[in-house]
Design a protein around this motif. Sequence first.
Motif, PDB file in Angstrom:
ATOM      1  N   ALA A 129      -5.192  -2.926   0.594  1.00 58.89           N
ATOM      2  CA  ALA A 129      -4.137  -3.260  -0.376  1.00 58.89           C
ATOM      3  C   ALA A 129      -3.253  -4.369   0.170  1.00 58.89           C
ATOM      4  O   ALA A 129      -2.933  -5.339  -0.521  1.00 58.89           O
ATOM      5  CB  ALA A 129      -3.308  -2.013  -0.694  1.00 58.89           C
ATOM      6  N   ARG A 130      -2.887  -4.239   1.432  1.00 55.14           N
ATOM      7  CA  ARG A 130      -2.013  -5.262   2.026  1.00 55.14           C
ATOM      8  C   ARG A 130      -2.757  -6.583   2.120  1.00 55.14           C
ATOM      9  O   ARG A 130      -2.197  -7.645   1.844  1.00 55.14           O
ATOM     10  CB  ARG A 130      -1.512  -4.801   3.390  1.00 55.14           C
ATOM     11  CG  ARG A 130      -0.537  -3.635   3.275  1.00 55.14           C
ATOM     12  CD  ARG A 130       0.458  -3.568   4.435  1.00 55.14           C
ATOM     13  NE  ARG A 130       1.604  -2.728   4.058  1.00 55.14           N
ATOM     14  CZ  ARG A 130       1.923  -1.566   4.642  1.00 55.14           C
ATOM     15  NH1 ARG A 130       1.193  -1.099   5.649  1.00 55.14           N
ATOM     16  NH2 ARG A 130       2.968  -0.897   4.232  1.00 55.14           N
ATOM     17  N   ARG A 131      -4.040  -6.505   2.519  1.00 57.85           N
ATOM     18  CA  ARG A 131      -4.827  -7.722   2.643  1.00 57.85           C
ATOM     19  C   ARG A 131      -4.993  -8.400   1.278  1.00 57.85           C
ATOM     20  O   ARG A 131      -5.033  -9.611   1.181  1.00 57.85           O
ATOM     21  CB  ARG A 131      -6.187  -7.405   3.262  1.00 57.85           C
ATOM     22  CG  ARG A 131      -6.740  -8.597   4.046  1.00 57.85           C
ATOM     23  CD  ARG A 131      -8.148  -8.325   4.527  1.00 57.85           C
ATOM     24  NE  ARG A 131      -8.182  -7.325   5.595  1.00 57.85           N
ATOM     25  CZ  ARG A 131      -9.265  -6.627   5.899  1.00 57.85           C
ATOM     26  NH1 ARG A 131     -10.393  -6.779   5.226  1.00 57.85           N
ATOM     27  NH2 ARG A 131      -9.238  -5.774   6.894  1.00 57.85           N
ATOM     28  N   ALA A 132      -5.059  -7.569   0.227  1.00 62.39           N
ATOM     29  CA  ALA A 132      -5.207  -8.129  -1.125  1.00 62.39           C
ATOM     30  C   ALA A 132      -3.911  -8.771  -1.614  1.00 62.39           C
ATOM     31  O   ALA A 132      -3.879  -9.419  -2.650  1.00 62.39           O
ATOM     32  CB  ALA A 132      -5.645  -7.037  -2.091  1.00 62.39           C
ATOM     33  N   GLY A 133      -2.824  -8.535  -0.869  1.00 59.90           N
ATOM     34  CA  GLY A 133      -1.559  -9.168  -1.247  1.00 59.90           C
ATOM     35  C   GLY A 133      -0.615  -8.264  -2.013  1.00 59.90           C
ATOM     36  O   GLY A 133       0.398  -8.724  -2.543  1.00 59.90           O
ATOM     37  N   ALA A 134      -0.932  -6.969  -2.076  1.00 59.00           N
ATOM     38  CA  ALA A 134       0.003  -6.032  -2.706  1.00 59.00           C
ATOM     39  C   ALA A 134       1.076  -5.670  -1.687  1.00 59.00           C
ATOM     40  O   ALA A 134       0.811  -5.637  -0.490  1.00 59.00           O
ATOM     41  CB  ALA A 134      -0.737  -4.787  -3.168  1.00 59.00           C
ATOM     42  N   ARG A 135       2.274  -5.415  -2.171  1.00 57.08           N
ATOM     43  CA  ARG A 135       3.307  -4.915  -1.268  1.00 57.08           C
ATOM     44  C   ARG A 135       3.230  -3.395  -1.277  1.00 57.08           C
ATOM     45  O   ARG A 135       3.194  -2.781  -2.350  1.00 57.08           O
ATOM     46  CB  ARG A 135       4.693  -5.340  -1.743  1.00 57.08           C
ATOM     47  CG  ARG A 135       5.041  -6.785  -1.380  1.00 57.08           C
ATOM     48  CD  ARG A 135       6.529  -7.018  -1.585  1.00 57.08           C
ATOM     49  NE  ARG A 135       6.889  -7.044  -2.990  1.00 57.08           N
ATOM     50  CZ  ARG A 135       8.082  -6.689  -3.471  1.00 57.08           C
ATOM     51  NH1 ARG A 135       9.030  -6.238  -2.644  1.00 57.08           N
ATOM     52  NH2 ARG A 135       8.331  -6.743  -4.762  1.00 57.08           N
ATOM     53  N   VAL A 136       3.176  -2.813  -0.111  1.00 55.61           N
ATOM     54  CA  VAL A 136       3.168  -1.350  -0.022  1.00 55.61           C
ATOM     55  C   VAL A 136       4.447  -0.948   0.695  1.00 55.61           C
ATOM     56  O   VAL A 136       4.621  -1.212   1.880  1.00 55.61           O
ATOM     57  CB  VAL A 136       1.934  -0.824   0.754  1.00 55.61           C
ATOM     58  CG1 VAL A 136       1.943   0.697   0.813  1.00 55.61           C
ATOM     59  CG2 VAL A 136       0.643  -1.327   0.112  1.00 55.61           C
ATOM     60  N   LEU A 137       5.367  -0.336  -0.071  1.00 55.68           N
ATOM     61  CA  LEU A 137       6.661   0.051   0.490  1.00 55.68           C
ATOM     62  C   LEU A 137       6.635   1.545   0.789  1.00 55.68           C
ATOM     63  O   LEU A 137       6.535   2.368  -0.109  1.00 55.68           O
ATOM     64  CB  LEU A 137       7.776  -0.297  -0.500  1.00 55.68           C
ATOM     65  CG  LEU A 137       9.204  -0.094  -0.031  1.00 55.68           C
ATOM     66  CD1 LEU A 137       9.513  -0.940   1.203  1.00 55.68           C
ATOM     67  CD2 LEU A 137      10.186  -0.424  -1.149  1.00 55.68           C
ATOM     68  N   GLU A 138       6.719   1.862   2.103  1.00 54.06           N
ATOM     69  CA  GLU A 138       6.692   3.266   2.510  1.00 54.06           C
ATOM     70  C   GLU A 138       8.108   3.828   2.597  1.00 54.06           C
ATOM     71  O   GLU A 138       9.076   3.069   2.549  1.00 54.06           O
ATOM     72  CB  GLU A 138       5.953   3.376   3.863  1.00 54.06           C
ATOM     73  CG  GLU A 138       4.446   3.178   3.673  1.00 54.06           C
ATOM     74  CD  GLU A 138       3.727   2.655   4.907  1.00 54.06           C
ATOM     75  OE1 GLU A 138       4.377   2.031   5.767  1.00 54.06           O
ATOM     76  OE2 GLU A 138       2.501   2.857   5.003  1.00 54.06           O
TER      77      GLU A 138
END
Lengths: 409, 462
Positions: free
Chosen positions: A70-79
Motif C-alpha cells: 500500500a505504501r509503495r503504491a503511494g497510499a498514505r497509511v496512518l496508524e
Amino acid sequence: VNVLVVGGGPAGLACAIELRRRGFDDVLVLDREAEAGGIPRHSAHQGFGLRDLHRVMPGPRYARRYVELARRAGARVLEEATVTGRSADGALEITTPAGRDVLEAPAVVLATGCRERPRPARLVPGSRPEGVLTTGMLQQLVALEQPVGTRAVVVGAEHVSFSALMTLAHAGAETVAMVTELPRHQTLGLFRAGAALRYRAPLWTRTAVSGVHGHPRVEEVELLDLDSSRTRRVACDTVVFTADWIPDHELAVMAGLELDPGTRGPRVDTGLWASRPGVFAAGNLLQGAEPADVAALSGRHAAASAARWLADRSTWPAPRVSIACEPPLLWISPNAVSPARDEPPRGRFALRSTVFRRSAAIEIHQDGRLLWSGRVARLVPGRSASLPSRWIGAVDTAGGPISVRLAGS
Amino acid sequence: VSSALPERDVVVIGAGVVGAAIARELSRFELRCTLVEAGPDVGAGTSKANTALLHTGFDAKPGTLEARLVRRGHELLAEYAPKAGIPLERTGALLVAWRDEQRAAFPGIVERARENGSAIREVGVEELYRLEPHLGSGAHGALEIPDEGIVCPFTTPLAFATEAVLAGCDLRLRAPVTRIERLAQGGFLLEAGGDTLTTRFLVNAAGLRSDEIDRLLGHDGFTVTPRRGELVVFDKLSRSLVEHIVLAVPTGTTKGVLLAPTVFGNVLLGPTADDVQDKDDTSSTREGLAYLMAEGKRIMPELLGYEVTAVYAGLRAATEHTDYQLTIHAPEGYACVGGIRSTGLSASMAIAEHVRSELGAAGLPLQVKDELPVVRMPNIGEGRPRPYAQPERIAEDADYGRIVCFCERVSRGEIRDALAGPIPPVDLDGLRRRTRVLMGRCQGFYCGAQVSALLSDAASLR
C-alpha cells in the motif's frame, strides 16, 4: 483527500492499492492499531495470500506485505488513528497521538472488520474469572509472550477454532477438549484429522458450555450434553471462545448506514455501495468472517465501485432491492441488488446456513417469480457456500424484496 | 502491647463504598486512621456490582435511618461528585405500572415520597411514551421521580479512598480481620492480614461480613444473608433507546427489574433477587439470565436486538431487619455499620457523616486538619469529555491520543496514570474499574493482550 479508507486490514489496504493503481492521488487509510495489517498480524500460521497475492505465506508476513504494498503504491497509511465520531455533514472525527482532526472525502470505504463474540454476548453464566479468551486475544497474548494457562477448553469447531488449538499448543498449553453445539466440526476434514493426530484434543459435539467457574482464574467449565441434557464439569484454566463472528459495525451505525439483519454488517449492493451516497463497505465488516484473501478481494471490488463514483458523482445506485434468507439459511452477502447490477465480488454471492446439507437445492424468488434455482455443493455452518450471480439480470429493481431459501423447506 | 496506649485513633474495616466514605470523612480530622480491606482492592466487592443508581430515597420507609441517610447522601454525593470527578447524571426515573393493581399503588407511593421529601409526579400513558418512545407496549402510566440519577460505582469508592490516603489514612489491602480483642485500658487489638493493630475506636463497615465482625466483638444483633442480583449490560449502540431509569413497582421482597442508562453509555437490565448462602458466590445463573432477558423483552423489546456486552452479579448485604444495622456502641468506641443493603452507594457520604458525628459524641477528638487534599479523579464517564476528545490534553501528552482500548476509547496515557496512581490496580479488574479498559463490546479481543502486558510490566517495576 479523495478516498478515506477506515481500517488497515487486508480489505482496506487492498482497496487503497487498487485505487492508487487506478490513478487516484490522495488515498488515506486510517488504522487504529499501532501497526496496520489487521487480524493476520497475529495469525502465526500458514495459508494467507493464495487468492489475492497468488502465493502462500504466514499471517504476520502477509500483513506486513500488504502495508508495504500500500505504501509503495503511494497510499498514505496512518496508524494509531481512531475514528471516534461522525459530524452531521458526514466528516469523520479522528483521534491520533498528534491530536484531533476532522476529515472529509467524496468517497469513504468502511473496512472495519469483525470480531468474535465474547463470552458475555453468548450469555454463558458463572463467575467472571481471568483466563476467558477469544482467539483474537489468545493469539496476541502468545505474540506478546504473556501467559495463557496450561489446560484449555476451546469452544467452537470452525477453522479459527483449530487455529486456536495450534496457538495453544505453540504456547505449551494442552487443549483438554474442543466443544461444539453442532453435530460435527465445520472445518476441512483434513484439518480435523491432522489436528486429532497432532494435538490429541477430543472433539465433543452437541455440547454447550453452560457455565464457567473459578476465582480468580478459571477452574472448570460446565458442559451440557444437548441430547441427554446431562451436565458435567471439566477442569481447565483457560476457555477460548472462538468464531461466532460479528461485524465491527459501530462506525457504520454512526454513519447512519442500513444494516442487514442477517450479517449485521451494512447492507450493500453487489458493487458494495452502502445505503448512503459516498459510502462503501468491504471485507469482513460485511460478513463475519471470510479468509483474509477473500476480504482483500472484496476491498479491491469496492475500489472499482469507488472509482466509478469519483469519476461521476451524479447518481448513487438506487432504488435497491434487498435480499433476505429464510431459515435455516442465515444470510447472504452482498444483500441488495440495484439498477447498476454490478457483479458481486469474485462473481458470486456468499451464502450461510445454520444447518449442514450436502448438495442443497436453493431457490431465489422475487414477488412470487422464480429468479433462479440450483444446487450448492455443500452447506456448513460458519462457512460460506458460493451462489452464482447470473440471476441478478432478472431482478426487477423496482420490485419487492428477494428471498433465498432451501427448496422444500 | 496490652499496657500501651493504642497506636491508632480509629480503624475502619472494609474498603467498600461505605468504609471508604467513612475513612475519607475521618481523615479530614487530626486522627491516626487506618482502613483495612480483606480483598485486593478498594470497592471490589458489592460496591462494584450493583445498579449504580443514585437514589433519592423516595420509596424508603419514612422515619427510618435509611430514609434519612439516603436522602442526605444523595444531596452530599450530588455536590461532591462534580468536584471529585465522579461521573454522575441526573436522568430522572420513571416508575412504570404494567397492570391496574400496580397503578393502584401509586397514591401510596406518592404519599411516601412526599413524606420523604422527594419530588414526584404522575405521568399519563401518552406522556410516558413521549418520554420513553421505545418502552414496550401495555404500560398503564408512571410516576416520574426527577431527581433519581446514575453514578459511577467504580470511581466513587476510589475517590473516597484516594482522598483518605492522600490525607494520611493508612490503607491496608489483602488484610482480612481474623481476630479482635478488647484492650484492658479501652480500645481494640486486631489481627489483619498477619499484622497486629491497636486502636481506640473501631468502625465495622465489612458489608457482607459485617455480621461476622460484629460477632467477633460478642454482639449478635443481625445476620447477613447475601441477596444476589444478576445484571446484564447492553451494547452502547442501545444507549439512545433509554432516557430515564425505568423502575418497576416494588413488591414485598424486591424493587423489581429495572432498566437504566449507565454513566459509561450502556444500558443496564436487572437485578434479580435471590437469597444465597455463599458470601463469595457472585456467579450469574442460566435461570437468572433467562428471567432478565424475558423481563427485558417485556419492558423494551428493541433492547434485545442489541449485543450483550457484560453480565455480572453482586451480593447485597441483606439482613433479617428492614432498616440499616447501624449501631454506635459509645462506651466501647465501636461503630457497627451493617446491613447497608442496596442503598450504600447513595447513602455512603451521609453514613460517613453520621458515624463521624456519633463517634465525636462518643469521645473521638475531631480537630479539622489545616490542609486537606483536593482529589480530582480521571473522568471515565460519558457526561464530560474524556482525554481522547480533548485536543489540549493530547497536545500536552501524545499518550492521551494513543487509544489502546478501542471499544471504550481508553488511551495509553490514562492506563499509565492509573498504574502510577495513589492506589494502583493489582489486577485487570482493578485497571478496568479505573479506566474502563476491557469493559467494552469486544471484551479484550483487540486490546486484552496489550493491556495485560502493560499491567504485568507495571507490576514487575513495583
